[in-house]
Write a protein that holds these residues in place. Structure first.
Motif, PDB file in Angstrom:
ATOM      1  N   VAL A   1       0.451   3.580   1.751  1.00 23.99           N
ATOM      2  CA  VAL A   1       0.481   3.992   3.157  1.00 23.99           C
ATOM      3  C   VAL A   1       1.503   3.110   3.882  1.00 23.99           C
ATOM      4  O   VAL A   1       1.234   1.953   4.203  1.00 23.99           O
ATOM      5  CB  VAL A   1      -0.910   3.849   3.796  1.00 23.99           C
ATOM      6  CG1 VAL A   1      -0.913   4.424   5.206  1.00 23.99           C
ATOM      7  CG2 VAL A   1      -1.970   4.519   2.932  1.00 23.99           C
TER       8      VAL A   1
ATOM      9  N   TYR B   1      -8.373  -7.765   5.652  1.00 25.20           N
ATOM     10  CA  TYR B   1      -9.660  -8.389   5.428  1.00 25.20           C
ATOM     11  C   TYR B   1     -10.229  -7.952   4.068  1.00 25.20           C
ATOM     12  O   TYR B   1     -10.714  -8.780   3.283  1.00 25.20           O
ATOM     13  CB  TYR B   1     -10.583  -8.007   6.568  1.00 25.20           C
ATOM     14  CG  TYR B   1     -11.811  -8.838   6.683  1.00 25.20           C
ATOM     15  CD1 TYR B   1     -11.757 -10.220   6.594  1.00 25.20           C
ATOM     16  CD2 TYR B   1     -13.046  -8.244   6.893  1.00 25.20           C
ATOM     17  CE1 TYR B   1     -12.908 -10.982   6.698  1.00 25.20           C
ATOM     18  CE2 TYR B   1     -14.191  -8.999   7.007  1.00 25.20           C
ATOM     19  CZ  TYR B   1     -14.112 -10.363   6.904  1.00 25.20           C
ATOM     20  OH  TYR B   1     -15.258 -11.100   6.992  1.00 25.20           O
ATOM     21  N   SER B   2     -10.131  -6.669   3.773  1.00 26.32           N
ATOM     22  CA  SER B   2     -10.619  -6.172   2.481  1.00 26.32           C
ATOM     23  C   SER B   2      -9.777  -6.756   1.344  1.00 26.32           C
ATOM     24  O   SER B   2     -10.299  -7.089   0.278  1.00 26.32           O
ATOM     25  CB  SER B   2     -10.599  -4.646   2.435  1.00 26.32           C
ATOM     26  OG  SER B   2      -9.275  -4.160   2.326  1.00 26.32           O
ATOM     27  N   ARG B   3      -8.483  -6.902   1.582  1.00 28.85           N
ATOM     28  CA  ARG B   3      -7.609  -7.524   0.581  1.00 28.85           C
ATOM     29  C   ARG B   3      -8.055  -8.957   0.271  1.00 28.85           C
ATOM     30  O   ARG B   3      -8.008  -9.398  -0.879  1.00 28.85           O
ATOM     31  CB  ARG B   3      -6.169  -7.573   1.082  1.00 28.85           C
ATOM     32  CG  ARG B   3      -5.404  -6.273   0.915  1.00 28.85           C
ATOM     33  CD  ARG B   3      -5.214  -5.959  -0.554  1.00 28.85           C
ATOM     34  NE  ARG B   3      -4.177  -4.981  -0.776  1.00 28.85           N
ATOM     35  CZ  ARG B   3      -4.323  -3.905  -1.544  1.00 28.85           C
ATOM     36  NH1 ARG B   3      -5.469  -3.648  -2.133  1.00 28.85           N
ATOM     37  NH2 ARG B   3      -3.309  -3.089  -1.735  1.00 28.85           N
TER      38      ARG B   3
ATOM     39  N   ASP C   1      -8.463  -4.567   9.256  1.00 32.93           N
ATOM     40  CA  ASP C   1      -9.547  -4.269   8.312  1.00 32.93           C
ATOM     41  C   ASP C   1      -9.021  -4.257   6.875  1.00 32.93           C
ATOM     42  O   ASP C   1      -9.674  -4.756   5.952  1.00 32.93           O
ATOM     43  CB  ASP C   1     -10.176  -2.900   8.610  1.00 32.93           C
ATOM     44  CG  ASP C   1     -10.977  -2.911   9.908  1.00 32.93           C
ATOM     45  OD1 ASP C   1     -11.227  -4.018  10.433  1.00 32.93           O
ATOM     46  OD2 ASP C   1     -11.348  -1.832  10.388  1.00 32.93           O
ATOM     47  N   PHE C   2      -7.861  -3.675   6.709  1.00 33.36           N
ATOM     48  CA  PHE C   2      -7.259  -3.620   5.377  1.00 33.36           C
ATOM     49  C   PHE C   2      -7.001  -5.035   4.828  1.00 33.36           C
ATOM     50  O   PHE C   2      -7.357  -5.340   3.686  1.00 33.36           O
ATOM     51  CB  PHE C   2      -5.945  -2.830   5.425  1.00 33.36           C
ATOM     52  CG  PHE C   2      -5.133  -2.916   4.168  1.00 33.36           C
ATOM     53  CD1 PHE C   2      -5.478  -2.191   3.041  1.00 33.36           C
ATOM     54  CD2 PHE C   2      -4.025  -3.752   4.100  1.00 33.36           C
ATOM     55  CE1 PHE C   2      -4.743  -2.284   1.872  1.00 33.36           C
ATOM     56  CE2 PHE C   2      -3.282  -3.857   2.932  1.00 33.36           C
ATOM     57  CZ  PHE C   2      -3.639  -3.124   1.822  1.00 33.36           C
TER      58      PHE C   2
ATOM     59  N   VAL D   1      -6.117  -2.615  14.576  1.00 34.82           N
ATOM     60  CA  VAL D   1      -7.518  -2.731  14.158  1.00 34.82           C
ATOM     61  C   VAL D   1      -7.640  -2.356  12.681  1.00 34.82           C
ATOM     62  O   VAL D   1      -8.228  -3.091  11.878  1.00 34.82           O
ATOM     63  CB  VAL D   1      -8.438  -1.825  15.010  1.00 34.82           C
ATOM     64  CG1 VAL D   1      -9.831  -1.734  14.395  1.00 34.82           C
ATOM     65  CG2 VAL D   1      -8.529  -2.344  16.438  1.00 34.82           C
ATOM     66  N   LEU D   2      -7.048  -1.239  12.290  1.00 35.23           N
ATOM     67  CA  LEU D   2      -7.233  -0.720  10.930  1.00 35.23           C
ATOM     68  C   LEU D   2      -6.488  -1.555   9.891  1.00 35.23           C
ATOM     69  O   LEU D   2      -7.006  -1.798   8.803  1.00 35.23           O
ATOM     70  CB  LEU D   2      -6.805   0.747  10.864  1.00 35.23           C
ATOM     71  CG  LEU D   2      -7.616   1.694  11.769  1.00 35.23           C
ATOM     72  CD1 LEU D   2      -7.070   3.111  11.685  1.00 35.23           C
ATOM     73  CD2 LEU D   2      -9.101   1.673  11.409  1.00 35.23           C
ATOM     74  N   VAL D   3      -5.284  -2.015  10.213  1.00 34.05           N
ATOM     75  CA  VAL D   3      -4.561  -2.857   9.246  1.00 34.05           C
ATOM     76  C   VAL D   3      -5.247  -4.218   9.144  1.00 34.05           C
ATOM     77  O   VAL D   3      -5.279  -4.827   8.074  1.00 34.05           O
ATOM     78  CB  VAL D   3      -3.063  -2.979   9.608  1.00 34.05           C
ATOM     79  CG1 VAL D   3      -2.353  -3.942   8.678  1.00 34.05           C
ATOM     80  CG2 VAL D   3      -2.393  -1.600   9.540  1.00 34.05           C
TER      81      VAL D   3
ATOM     82  N   LEU E   1       2.780   2.500   6.714  1.00 29.98           N
ATOM     83  CA  LEU E   1       2.528   1.748   7.938  1.00 29.98           C
ATOM     84  C   LEU E   1       1.912   0.373   7.653  1.00 29.98           C
ATOM     85  O   LEU E   1       2.115  -0.588   8.412  1.00 29.98           O
ATOM     86  CB  LEU E   1       1.606   2.581   8.853  1.00 29.98           C
ATOM     87  CG  LEU E   1       1.183   2.005  10.205  1.00 29.98           C
ATOM     88  CD1 LEU E   1       2.392   1.622  11.048  1.00 29.98           C
ATOM     89  CD2 LEU E   1       0.325   3.019  10.975  1.00 29.98           C
ATOM     90  N   ILE E   2       1.168   0.287   6.550  1.00 30.27           N
ATOM     91  CA  ILE E   2       0.452  -0.963   6.259  1.00 30.27           C
ATOM     92  C   ILE E   2       1.408  -2.121   5.926  1.00 30.27           C
ATOM     93  O   ILE E   2       1.378  -3.150   6.604  1.00 30.27           O
ATOM     94  CB  ILE E   2      -0.614  -0.746   5.150  1.00 30.27           C
ATOM     95  CG1 ILE E   2      -1.764   0.099   5.718  1.00 30.27           C
ATOM     96  CG2 ILE E   2      -1.135  -2.071   4.620  1.00 30.27           C
ATOM     97  CD1 ILE E   2      -2.852   0.430   4.718  1.00 30.27           C
TER      98      ILE E   2
ATOM     99  N   HIS F   1      -6.776  -8.670  15.050  1.00 26.96           N
ATOM    100  CA  HIS F   1      -7.885  -8.257  15.904  1.00 26.96           C
ATOM    101  C   HIS F   1      -7.916  -9.068  17.202  1.00 26.96           C
ATOM    102  O   HIS F   1      -8.212  -8.531  18.273  1.00 26.96           O
ATOM    103  CB  HIS F   1      -9.201  -8.352  15.143  1.00 26.96           C
ATOM    104  CG  HIS F   1      -9.353  -7.273  14.108  1.00 26.96           C
ATOM    105  ND1 HIS F   1     -10.472  -7.115  13.337  1.00 26.96           N
ATOM    106  CD2 HIS F   1      -8.506  -6.285  13.725  1.00 26.96           C
ATOM    107  CE1 HIS F   1     -10.315  -6.074  12.524  1.00 26.96           C
ATOM    108  NE2 HIS F   1      -9.124  -5.571  12.740  1.00 26.96           N
TER     109      HIS F   1
ATOM    110  N   SER G   1       0.872  -1.177   0.000  1.00 28.31           N
ATOM    111  CA  SER G   1       0.000   0.000   0.000  1.00 28.31           C
ATOM    112  C   SER G   1       0.901   1.215   0.000  1.00 28.31           C
ATOM    113  O   SER G   1       1.994   1.178   0.566  1.00 28.31           O
ATOM    114  CB  SER G   1      -0.892   0.003   1.250  1.00 28.31           C
ATOM    115  OG  SER G   1      -1.401   1.303   1.480  1.00 28.31           O
TER     116      SER G   1
ATOM    117  N   GLN H   1      -4.755   0.837  17.708  1.00 28.74           N
ATOM    118  CA  GLN H   1      -5.443   1.530  16.617  1.00 28.74           C
ATOM    119  C   GLN H   1      -4.973   1.019  15.272  1.00 28.74           C
ATOM    120  O   GLN H   1      -5.778   0.644  14.410  1.00 28.74           O
ATOM    121  CB  GLN H   1      -5.169   3.031  16.722  1.00 28.74           C
ATOM    122  CG  GLN H   1      -5.556   3.626  18.071  1.00 28.74           C
ATOM    123  CD  GLN H   1      -5.135   5.074  18.186  1.00 28.74           C
ATOM    124  OE1 GLN H   1      -4.024   5.428  17.798  1.00 28.74           O
ATOM    125  NE2 GLN H   1      -6.021   5.907  18.694  1.00 28.74           N
ATOM    126  N   ALA H   2      -3.636   0.976  15.102  1.00 29.49           N
ATOM    127  CA  ALA H   2      -3.093   0.509  13.830  1.00 29.49           C
ATOM    128  C   ALA H   2      -3.455  -0.957  13.591  1.00 29.49           C
ATOM    129  O   ALA H   2      -3.754  -1.359  12.467  1.00 29.49           O
ATOM    130  CB  ALA H   2      -1.582   0.710  13.804  1.00 29.49           C
TER     131      ALA H   2
END
Lengths: 339, 339
Positions: free
Chosen positions: B44, B131-133, B128-129, B124-126, B46-47, B98, B42, B121-122
């Motif tokens: 981004v 999971y979307s991948r 989600d990322f 949880v969001l990564v 951090l991902i 998670h 990504s 925080q990171a």
């Protein structure tokens, strides 16, 4: 519908220019609400309990409304748009749950957030559940292209959220980066919500692109206004606390523009409060004063007006209709709600 | 492949009976690893940084191995199984991220967890990322039925996680509920990982059902052994801390069986340590002693042996082959790794 209504709670009266769109999609929205209630169920009691809290608290259902409106605009006659509208709302709800954990928010739509009532753990996991539900709903349409559109949007949203996290407390964040974050974390779902109805309608690439552009620009306008309201809104109007972004060190456009125009003293103030997050209870009032002084709310809203105009113009490819007019009013409403 | 290897870190040498399967799928697994590295990218930063930490730390890649093995068993000749194996690993990785937030874990596979290094925080969001991948990868196959299988599995997993959260610190949890949780949170992904290869191979409902049954029972056996190791394993072998479940108040079969056989004093001990979570540093040793005394590790492993046998037997519908043998050895290995 009685049972659904009792789970969803009292209907929120649509305000201002949103009323036109709301009336046009009312019948479809009833079906979407029924589907949402049906798909948030689980034998695991905590799930419908927690999800119901968020679903009941309402919100404007702006994103599913987009899906329904776009389907009508395209003269669509199937029922995939109902499922897609529910899927879009589930993605949004999952994002809210995870956002509130990430931001440690305590108030959303005027109510305690799920993470405050049930804890972060349950919020993370029920968010995952709602996210999986959104994919199950999309799969029901049997349409690979809408699945791709929404899977891609989900990926962009997650990247936008991480980007926002990385930009937090960073006063070097410029307007371009801010707009990139907004496009990803907010506008991507608006764009996909409108586009998928173009896809299932089979109206062709031009209609799809127009709906996507409409959603994208509307989403940016919407977020700009939201960020402006965070420093100027009344809590009753917003259903969330004024100053949330400030307290979280979230760098939004009103602040970016105020920092650009800051004196040395003001710069030091922003650095202490936003970068180092050392804040006293009076600091929010100072932030609001500086933002008013540099007129950055007005400027943020003026940017929003520009994006709303782009959204409106994107609909030119569609023939005149009551729905086209309603969608244009919605774009206007997005900005006027701040005044 | 050099670049991929340098991102993935040194290969873990396959141990014991897993070596057979590992060798048979080695060529495909190289392609899966390349796809994982490609799709975790990504702009981004951090991902890939955070995702790479987890991907590099390795693990056995058991779930994608199942997908690849099942595809070979079915004589599949396309390349959807590569994408699906990567998708399955992404779902698993998202769940781990998670889980570690929910469990407040500090150690995973012998390394600090992402939530410790980058914060909740990171994570949880990564998560989600990723999971979307996984959904983007599935969409690439263009096969609605595999999308349904994996979307359904994701939903069951999330429900299992919430069920586990609700059962935490509840000493009334019985074996049946425990097995229901294990079936959902762990076995559902094993089952789907194997089943999807049956689906893309077009080998028909009997083969699909057999693969699903194999994965389901293997997953339960695997989790039972994991839960036994939490009270008996050596940290080096597990790459996680002994006693994690105990400290988190997670009620697993070794404890459920020990509670069933507990004297009044022992019951009070379990209630204090697990229900009220008032623990002293010596309490874990007492738990291990009670569990040994009531022989509940042996009993847990004996249950696991039963499920491994069911997994093996499910493969009867397939003709004899090196792959069928390797998958049966894997089922055995799942249990023997505990000895």
């Amino acid at each position: 519908m009685l049972a659904v209504q009792s789970i969803l709670g009292p209907k929120e009266e649509p305000k201002g220019a949103i009323a036109g769109l709301s009336a046009l999609v009312a019948a479809d929205m009833e079906r979407v609400n029924a589907l949402i209630v049906q798909w948030m169920q689980s034998p695991v009691a905590l799930i419908p309990e927690l999800a119901g809290h968020l679903v009941r608290s309402g919100g404007k259902r702006l994103r599913p409304m987009l899906t329904l409106g776009a389907a009508q605009l395209c003269g669509y006659h199937g029922d995939a748009h109902i499922k897609l509208a529910a899927a879009v709302e589930f993605i949004h709800t999952a994002t809210l749950l995870h956002d509130d954990v990430v931001d440690e928010s305590a108030l959303r739509r005027g109510q305690s957030t799920a993470n405050v009532i049930w804890g972060n753990q349950a919020s993370v996991l029920v968010g995952d559940f709602l996210y999986s539900r959104s994919f199950q709903l999309m799969v029901e349409t049997g349409n690979i292209r809408v699945l791709k559109t929404l899977a891609d949007a989900s990926s962009v949203i997650a990247q936008g959220e991480v980007m926002q996290l990385a930009a937090q407390q960073n006063l070097e964040t410029r307007e371009a980066t801010y707009l990139e974050i907004v496009a990803a974390k907010t506008a991507a779902l608006f764009a996909a919500a409108a586009e998928v109805s173009g896809v299932v309608s089979g109206r062709g690439p031009a209609a799809e692109a127009a709906l996507r552009a409409y959603g994208h620009n509307l989403g940016i306008a919407f977020q700009l206004v939201d960020d402006a309201l965070d420093y100027s809104g009344r809590e009753a109007l917003m259903g969330k606390s004024v100053g949330d972004d400030f307290r979280e060190g979230k760098i939004t456009l009103p602040v970016i523009l105020a920092v650009e125009r800051a004196s040395a003293d003001e710069r030091a103030y922003w650095s202490r409060t936003m970068e180092q997050r050392r804040q006293t209870p009076e600091d929010l009032q100072t932030a609001i004063r500086l933002i008013e002084q540099h007129k950055t709310i007005a400027e943020t809203l003026s940017r929003a007006t520009g994006f709303a105009k782009l959204a409106s113009d994107a609909l030119d490819v569609f023939p005149e209709s009551a729905m086209r007019e309603a969608l244009r009013e919605l774009a206007q409403f997005c900005v006027t709600r701040a005044h």
